[in-house]
Scaffold this motif. Structure first.
Motif, PDB file in Angstrom:
ATOM      1  N   LEU A 102      -7.842   0.230   1.175  1.00  0.00           N
ATOM      2  CA  LEU A 102      -8.066  -1.197   1.406  1.00  0.00           C
ATOM      3  C   LEU A 102      -9.504  -1.549   1.067  1.00  0.00           C
ATOM      4  O   LEU A 102     -10.440  -0.937   1.582  1.00  0.00           O
ATOM      5  N   ALA A 566      -2.143  -3.248   7.446  1.00  0.00           N
ATOM      6  CA  ALA A 566      -2.043  -2.756   6.070  1.00  0.00           C
ATOM      7  C   ALA A 566      -0.949  -1.704   5.931  1.00  0.00           C
ATOM      8  O   ALA A 566      -0.303  -1.590   4.898  1.00  0.00           O
ATOM      9  N   SER A 569       2.294  -3.499   5.280  1.00  0.00           N
ATOM     10  CA  SER A 569       2.181  -4.674   4.418  1.00  0.00           C
ATOM     11  C   SER A 569       3.306  -4.773   3.392  1.00  0.00           C
ATOM     12  O   SER A 569       3.628  -5.867   2.922  1.00  0.00           O
TER      13      SER A 569
END
Length: 576
Positions: A102, A566, A569
């Motif tokens: 990320l 995340a 996601s």
């Protein structure tokens, strides 16, 4: 790298061998400025660091050289709302970050991408990707006018690309490289380019085989390409706020589900006659057959179904009455990690919805929480929670709680009862050791104090990892949840468990909504979209951020932050 001034945060991180570091921008701005607008050199002495955040620091203009080489284990890098430019990023990101998953560079005023991300000067050619594991890239709130094909080479595994609030004029534009042996961005499932200057949405958007969510709201689009209907997995699209020529289409994008809009585009903007409907049915069967051939069996169908899940994050700054949890110093030696949030809009009334929710929580305790030994979940009816809350410790003979399904009892007596029950079960099953959920009882052995979550009235509503209280018990009528995850292992485990809990709750909530009779709808939109296909039936859950602070009010944890969720996601669309 700058070395001006002491950096006790970095000294503590090195001493404690930390894997996470968050430097508040306002608190370090003066030291960053004194160091020439760069990160401190001491940062290079933290090779174990996996997550780094420095946001809101207007003095930060450069990363400085060697960051990538010095932090090979880094999987999360958040640099929001700073003053970084492509040159300032270039030195720090000049080498590969093989573990990075990320990268958040939002709000930096970037006018071009650094070379490492495929910007000008990228001469990677056939070289290995600089970010082979990158899954999420946030470039929102910059001044980008175009993107080059180098990004596809630098981050081939990208799943989320957030570009809202830039100055892009075409999409995909130069983002897609010339046709090659492999499709670019084979895993890209979310593309957000809202609030740009996009006047052209090219038909090559259909070249993104995994695209599930597309947001091009508030741009300058006057028409939408029919090729959108050829995106095999596109489930959610936002075209609102564009000056579309086709007024019928404009009305549809403001009220219809994506499926109806794509069918309209596929038909060339016309209502379908019988012949067109027949041809469309043939094409639909061909697409379904091709999807199955490409590896879509029941598991793929399940992934596509989950992609329609929506959760909208309500930030603390937007919440008139945000919930805060204050942490006392004593929990550090007992059970130091806690993550909380509020989830609004759940539906537990239909059929066995409540039973399914409780069963899901039990399964998470068995699996990801490893029978509560690494983390514990507590779920509460928000309407019964009396804020503010305090995460505290109390001696075993003073802590009192009304456990689920029991009368009020002291903690030491409750544990004695549970130990007796565990021993009796062991004898009945003729086992050498206690098993199953009773293993978590050992976590409090020898502790002088027990952890607890206390409400404004002084009542204990949670006693982790043992039980939560009858006082805040969830019922069929519960619509809003207060969620809590605690651990004596790590903060990241709390976040991972919370991510999964939110995903599973969203899945159950959608199931409940889809099995509930809908209300009446607008007649004209029904005619355009088809009965029962209006957006209100697909409203997202609202996820409110909750701050965890120390006794002086200093922030310890904010969930969900930009870096959270995340891990889920690809299954959950998060509207931030």
């Amino acid at each position: 790298m700058a070395a001006a001034g002491p950096w006790p945060e970095l000294e503590a991180a090195a001493r404690e061998r930390r894997r996470e570091l968050c430097l508040p921008g306002a608190a370090v701005a003066e030291r960053v400025a004194a160091g020439g607008g760069r990160l401190p050199a001491a940062l290079l002495a933290l090779p174990l660091l996996q997550s780094l955040e420095l946001s809101g620091c207007a003095a930060l203009r450069e990363l400085g050289p060697g960051v990538a080489a010095a932090l090979p284990a880094l999987h999360t890098l958040v640099l929001r709302q700073n003053a970084l430019g492509p040159a300032g990023l270039g030195e720090g990101l000049g080498g590969p970050l093989p573990a990075l998953r990320l990268l958040d560079l939002s709000g930096n005023g970037l006018e071009a991408l650094p070379a490492a991300l495929g910007g000008a000067g990228d001469g990677a050619g056939d070289a290995a990707p600089a970010f082979p594991q990158l899954r999420g890239l946030n470039l929102s709130g910059n001044r980008l006018r175009e993107l080059g094909p180098g990004l596809a080479r630098a981050a081939p595994q990208l799943q989320e690309l957030l570009l809202s609030g830039n100055r892009l004029r075409a999409l995909p534009g130069g983002l897609l490289p010339p046709a090659g042996p492999a499709a670019p961005f084979p895993l890209l499932s979310r593309l957000d380019a809202a609030d740009n200057e996009v006047a052209e949405l090219g038909p090559d958007i259909a070249a993104l085989p995994a695209l599930k969510s597309l947001d091009v709201a508030n741009n300058q689009l006057r028409e939408l390409p029919s090729a959108l209907a050829d995106c095999p997995r596109l489930k959610e699209a936002n075209f609102r706020g564009n000056p579309l020529r086709d007024k019928r289409l404009e009305k549809m994008v403001n009220g219809c589900q994506t499926k109806a809009i794509l069918e309209y585009l596929r038909a060339g903007g016309r209502g379908k006659g019988k012949a067109e409907s027949a041809r469309e049915e043939v094409r639909k069967k061909k697409r379904e057959k091709q999807q199955k051939k490409d590896g879509g069996d029941g598991e793929q169908d399940e992934v596509e179904e989950a992609s329609r899940l929506l959760v909208k994050v309500l930030h603390v700054s937007e919440n008139p009455a945000p919930l805060v949890v204050k942490v006392s110093p004593g929990v550090k030696d007992v059970r130091p990690f806690i993550v909380c949030c509020v989830l609004k809009g759940v539906n537990l009334k239909p059929g066995n919805a409540l039973k399914r929710f409780l069963s899901m929580q039990t399964k998470l305790h068995e699996d990801i929480c490893e029978r509560r030994t690494v983390a514990t979940i507590a779920t509460h009816d928000l309407q019964l929670v009396k804020a503010p809350l305090t995460y505290d410790v109390q001696p075993p003979d003073e802590l009192k709680i009304m456990p689920l399904g029991r009368k009020e009892i002291k903690a030491k007596d409750l544990l004695r009862q549970l130990h007796l029950e565990a021993e009796e079960q062991r004898k009945q099953k003729k086992r050498q050791n206690v098993s199953g959920l009773h293993r978590y009882l050992q976590l409090l052995d020898g502790k002088d104090n027990y952890p607890c979550l206390v409400d404004a009235e002084g009542a204990v509503i949670s006693f982790p990892p043992i039980t939560n209280s009858e006082k805040t018990k969830i019922r069929k009528e519960t619509r809003d949840l207060f969620l809590e995850v605690t651990s004596n292992t790590s903060l990241q485990i709390c976040k991972d468990v919370m991510d999964t809990l939110i995903l599973k709750t969203a899945e159950l909530n959608r199931f409940a909504l889809e099995n509930k009779e809908g209300s009446g709808s607008d007649t004209e939109l029904d005619a355009l979209c088809g009965p029962g296909s209006l957006e209100p039936g697909n409203l997202p859950l609202v996820l409110e951020q909750v701050r965890v602070v120390d006794t002086d009010g200093n922030l310890k944890v904010l969930y969900p932050s930009k870096t959270d969720l995340a891990t889920v996601s690809s299954l959950l669309t998060v509207i931030r």
